[in-house]
Design a protein around this motif. Structure first.
Motif, PDB file in Angstrom:
ATOM      1  N   GLY A  24     -18.417  23.509  44.066  1.00  0.00           N
ATOM      2  CA  GLY A  24     -17.740  23.211  42.818  1.00  0.00           C
ATOM      3  C   GLY A  24     -18.117  21.893  42.171  1.00  0.00           C
ATOM      4  O   GLY A  24     -17.542  21.507  41.166  1.00  0.00           O
ATOM      5  N   ARG A  25     -19.077  21.198  42.736  1.00  0.00           N
ATOM      6  CA  ARG A  25     -19.492  19.906  42.181  1.00  0.00           C
ATOM      7  C   ARG A  25     -20.953  19.969  41.776  1.00  0.00           C
ATOM      8  O   ARG A  25     -21.733  20.745  42.308  1.00  0.00           O
ATOM      9  CB  ARG A  25     -19.289  18.809  43.219  1.00  0.00           C
ATOM     10  N   ILE A  26     -21.320  19.116  40.840  1.00  0.00           N
ATOM     11  CA  ILE A  26     -22.706  18.983  40.404  1.00  0.00           C
ATOM     12  C   ILE A  26     -23.295  17.787  41.140  1.00  0.00           C
ATOM     13  O   ILE A  26     -22.725  16.699  41.136  1.00  0.00           O
ATOM     14  CB  ILE A  26     -22.792  18.743  38.883  1.00  0.00           C
ATOM     15  N   LEU A  27     -24.435  17.991  41.780  1.00  0.00           N
ATOM     16  CA  LEU A  27     -25.108  16.929  42.513  1.00  0.00           C
ATOM     17  C   LEU A  27     -26.348  16.495  41.746  1.00  0.00           C
ATOM     18  O   LEU A  27     -27.115  17.332  41.274  1.00  0.00           O
ATOM     19  CB  LEU A  27     -25.500  17.417  43.906  1.00  0.00           C
ATOM     20  N   LEU A  28     -26.535  15.207  41.625  1.00  0.00           N
ATOM     21  CA  LEU A  28     -27.698  14.635  40.944  1.00  0.00           C
ATOM     22  C   LEU A  28     -28.428  13.719  41.911  1.00  0.00           C
ATOM     23  O   LEU A  28     -27.792  12.994  42.685  1.00  0.00           O
ATOM     24  CB  LEU A  28     -27.274  13.803  39.732  1.00  0.00           C
ATOM     25  N   ARG A  29     -29.753  13.750  41.853  1.00  0.00           N
ATOM     26  CA  ARG A  29     -30.545  12.818  42.662  1.00  0.00           C
ATOM     27  C   ARG A  29     -31.869  12.543  41.975  1.00  0.00           C
ATOM     28  O   ARG A  29     -32.339  13.311  41.137  1.00  0.00           O
ATOM     29  CB  ARG A  29     -30.775  13.357  44.073  1.00  0.00           C
ATOM     30  N   GLU A  30     -32.455  11.427  42.328  1.00  0.00           N
ATOM     31  CA  GLU A  30     -33.779  11.032  41.856  1.00  0.00           C
ATOM     32  C   GLU A  30     -34.776  11.544  42.886  1.00  0.00           C
ATOM     33  O   GLU A  30     -34.574  11.362  44.089  1.00  0.00           O
ATOM     34  CB  GLU A  30     -33.844   9.511  41.714  1.00  0.00           C
ATOM     35  N   SER A  31     -35.858  12.158  42.437  1.00  0.00           N
ATOM     36  CA  SER A  31     -36.810  12.763  43.374  1.00  0.00           C
ATOM     37  C   SER A  31     -37.449  11.745  44.318  1.00  0.00           C
ATOM     38  O   SER A  31     -37.820  12.085  45.434  1.00  0.00           O
ATOM     39  CB  SER A  31     -37.888  13.538  42.624  1.00  0.00           C
ATOM     40  N   GLU A  32     -37.574  10.488  43.876  1.00  0.00           N
ATOM     41  CA  GLU A  32     -38.182   9.475  44.750  1.00  0.00           C
ATOM     42  C   GLU A  32     -37.232   8.994  45.843  1.00  0.00           C
ATOM     43  O   GLU A  32     -37.671   8.446  46.848  1.00  0.00           O
ATOM     44  CB  GLU A  32     -38.660   8.286  43.923  1.00  0.00           C
ATOM     45  N   THR A  33     -35.921   9.175  45.645  1.00  0.00           N
ATOM     46  CA  THR A  33     -34.927   8.773  46.650  1.00  0.00           C
ATOM     47  C   THR A  33     -33.951   9.921  46.865  1.00  0.00           C
ATOM     48  O   THR A  33     -32.772   9.839  46.492  1.00  0.00           O
ATOM     49  CB  THR A  33     -34.172   7.499  46.207  1.00  0.00           C
ATOM     50  N   PRO A  34     -34.409  11.020  47.473  1.00  0.00           N
ATOM     51  CA  PRO A  34     -33.574  12.216  47.592  1.00  0.00           C
ATOM     52  C   PRO A  34     -32.339  12.046  48.476  1.00  0.00           C
ATOM     53  O   PRO A  34     -31.432  12.863  48.417  1.00  0.00           O
ATOM     54  CB  PRO A  34     -34.526  13.265  48.167  1.00  0.00           C
ATOM     55  N   GLY A  35     -32.281  10.998  49.253  1.00  0.00           N
ATOM     56  CA  GLY A  35     -31.111  10.777  50.094  1.00  0.00           C
ATOM     57  C   GLY A  35     -29.934  10.198  49.338  1.00  0.00           C
ATOM     58  O   GLY A  35     -28.797  10.252  49.805  1.00  0.00           O
ATOM     59  N   ASP A  36     -30.177   9.646  48.153  1.00  0.00           N
ATOM     60  CA  ASP A  36     -29.110   9.086  47.327  1.00  0.00           C
ATOM     61  C   ASP A  36     -28.649  10.162  46.349  1.00  0.00           C
ATOM     62  O   ASP A  36     -29.377  10.521  45.424  1.00  0.00           O
ATOM     63  CB  ASP A  36     -29.605   7.868  46.549  1.00  0.00           C
ATOM     64  N   VAL A  37     -27.444  10.674  46.570  1.00  0.00           N
ATOM     65  CA  VAL A  37     -26.931  11.790  45.770  1.00  0.00           C
ATOM     66  C   VAL A  37     -25.634  11.373  45.088  1.00  0.00           C
ATOM     67  O   VAL A  37     -24.748  10.802  45.713  1.00  0.00           O
ATOM     68  CB  VAL A  37     -26.694  13.025  46.663  1.00  0.00           C
ATOM     69  N   LEU A  38     -25.534  11.688  43.810  1.00  0.00           N
ATOM     70  CA  LEU A  38     -24.330  11.449  43.038  1.00  0.00           C
ATOM     71  C   LEU A  38     -23.634  12.795  42.854  1.00  0.00           C
ATOM     72  O   LEU A  38     -24.237  13.745  42.356  1.00  0.00           O
ATOM     73  CB  LEU A  38     -24.705  10.853  41.678  1.00  0.00           C
ATOM     74  N   ALA A  39     -22.370  12.905  43.277  1.00  0.00           N
ATOM     75  CA  ALA A  39     -21.604  14.143  43.156  1.00  0.00           C
ATOM     76  C   ALA A  39     -20.593  13.990  42.023  1.00  0.00           C
ATOM     77  O   ALA A  39     -19.821  13.033  42.002  1.00  0.00           O
ATOM     78  CB  ALA A  39     -20.893  14.445  44.469  1.00  0.00           C
ATOM     79  N   LEU A  40     -20.612  14.936  41.093  1.00  0.00           N
ATOM     80  CA  LEU A  40     -19.755  14.875  39.906  1.00  0.00           C
ATOM     81  C   LEU A  40     -18.996  16.178  39.719  1.00  0.00           C
ATOM     82  O   LEU A  40     -19.492  17.246  40.056  1.00  0.00           O
ATOM     83  CB  LEU A  40     -20.601  14.623  38.657  1.00  0.00           C
TER      84      LEU A  40
END
Length: 64
Positions: A24-40
Motif C-alpha cells: 500500500g505504499r509507494i517506494l522511491l529510490r535512486e538507482s546509484e544508491t538502491p539501499g536508500d528507499v523512501l516510502a510514501l
C-alpha cells in the motif's frame, strides 16, 4: 518486488529514479544508491505531483 525506472532515465539507465508499490505504499529510490528507499503513502505523493504539474489528472495515475 518489481522496481520501475523513470521514463526520463534514457537509454543508458544511469542515475534513475525508480518506483515500486509494496504493502500500500509507494517506494522511491535512486538507482546509484538502491539501499536508500523512501516510502510514501500514495495520496500525499499524488497531491505533490499535481502541485508540481507532473500529474494534471488524478485519474491518470493509480497504484494497485
Amino acid at each position: 518486488m518489481q522496481w520501475q525506472k523513470s521514463s526520463f532515465s534514457g537509454i543508458e539507465g544511469g542515475n534513475c529514479l525508480e518506483l515500486a508499490h509494496h504493502e500500500g505504499r509507494i517506494l522511491l529510490r535512486e538507482s546509484e544508491t538502491p539501499g536508500d528507499v523512501l516510502a510514501l503513502d500514495p495520496a500525499p505523493l499524488q497531491a505533490l505531483m499535481r502541485h508540481c504539474g507532473a500529474l494534471p489528472d488524478a485519474g491518470r495515475w493509480s497504484w494497485r
